[in-house]
Write an enzyme that holds these catalytic residues in place. Sequence first.
Site, mmCIF file in Angstrom:
data_model
loop_
_atom_site.group_PDB
_atom_site.id
_atom_site.type_symbol
_atom_site.label_atom_id
_atom_site.label_comp_id
_atom_site.label_asym_id
_atom_site.label_seq_id
_atom_site.Cartn_x
_atom_site.Cartn_y
_atom_site.Cartn_z
ATOM 1 N N ALA A 1 -6.922 9.169 5.819
ATOM 2 C CA ALA A 1 -8.167 8.465 5.845
ATOM 3 C C ALA A 1 -8.471 7.883 4.546
ATOM 4 O O ALA A 1 -9.100 6.918 4.400
ATOM 5 C CB ALA A 1 -9.336 9.459 6.395
ATOM 6 N N ARG B 1 -8.458 -4.734 2.411
ATOM 7 C CA ARG B 1 -7.659 -5.993 3.516
ATOM 8 C C ARG B 1 -8.513 -6.411 4.604
ATOM 9 O O ARG B 1 -8.297 -7.284 5.559
ATOM 10 C CB ARG B 1 -6.251 -5.337 3.991
ATOM 11 C CG ARG B 1 -5.436 -5.026 3.231
ATOM 12 C CD ARG B 1 -4.799 -6.166 2.163
ATOM 13 N NE ARG B 1 -3.697 -5.915 1.140
ATOM 14 C CZ ARG B 1 -3.042 -6.707 0.635
ATOM 15 N NH1 ARG B 1 -3.235 -8.022 0.688
ATOM 16 N NH2 ARG B 1 -2.042 -6.350 -0.028
ATOM 17 N N HIS C 1 0.792 -1.360 0.078
ATOM 18 C CA HIS C 1 -0.007 0.078 0.000
ATOM 19 C C HIS C 1 1.076 1.448 -0.011
ATOM 20 O O HIS C 1 1.431 1.841 1.037
ATOM 21 C CB HIS C 1 -1.066 -0.093 1.234
ATOM 22 C CG HIS C 1 -1.873 -1.176 1.035
ATOM 23 N ND1 HIS C 1 -3.167 -1.025 0.663
ATOM 24 C CD2 HIS C 1 -1.846 -2.498 1.050
ATOM 25 C CE1 HIS C 1 -3.804 -2.145 0.336
ATOM 26 N NE2 HIS C 1 -3.009 -3.118 0.953
#
Length: 215
Positions: free
Chosen positions: A166, A176, A70
């Site tokens: 966020a 995930r 990520h």
Amino acid sequence: MRLDGVLADDLSVVNAARVSFARRRDVMDESDAGLIRFLVRERHGTPFEHNCFRFHIRCPLFVAREWFRHRVGSFNEFSMRYARATDDFYVPEPEDVRSQVGKPGAYSFEPVDSELAERTRAELQEVYDHAYATYERLVEAGVARELARSVLPVGAYTEFYWTVNARSLMNFVSLRAAETAQREIRRYAEAVEQFLAEHMPVTHAAFVANDRTAP
Ligand SMILES: Cc1cc2nc3c(=O)[nH]c(=O)nc-3n(C[C@H](O)[C@H](O)[C@H](O)COP(=O)(O)OP(=O)(O)OC[C@H]3O[C@@H](n4cnc5c(N)ncnc54)[C@H](O)[C@@H]3O)c2cc1C
């Protein structure tokens, strides 16, 4: 895993969006909640970037490897070049030992019988003990830690800091904490999601209502 620091609230989303009209709120009202729902639904993502969550995470290497994919976020990780590796390894609980049935993209993971579960745990522990004893022997003999670590399996624990906004957090949770994600990272993602819900409840509710699609 723990939340190490946070600068996040729903109001930051509202004010980032309303600056387009040179408007600012100090307290949220129902129209602001509606605006957040609109932004999530229409995937106007940038107002969700003016905040940050900093997590301190301990997890097995195989989980960290998935996590580090990520890219939108910042990481700093424990170094096995500079510090001695610990003898901390992941052994699943018996109920987490599972079989894998089906094809890629459509696997189902079924519990195994208790005998196989216990054997799996014992075999993992045996490999970990052997690997760590070898690691220590090599380091004691003068081999560099950066090389000796090659013997350590992906079940070894690592730790890192992860700072994320966020928007990216919702993307992480969407992928995930989903049923398709591996059980181990999924548990972490579910924990991370609780912090989002706590600090940005309106944003989190809008995310859930939007089929858990990140804006
Ligand atoms: C169930 C599951 C199975 C997976 N299986 C595999 C696998 O077999 N092999 C494998 O290699 N990976 C696999 N992955 C990892 C996956 O491909 C992604 O790397 C990972 O989920 C990170 O997602 P992301 O790119 O959306 O997140 P981030 O990297 O945080 O990016 C967030 C968003 O920013 C944008 N973005 C970031 N970088 C770029 C860019 N370079 N170009 C354009 N847009 C960008 C995209 O909109 C992206 O969604 C799997 C992931 C999951 C959840």
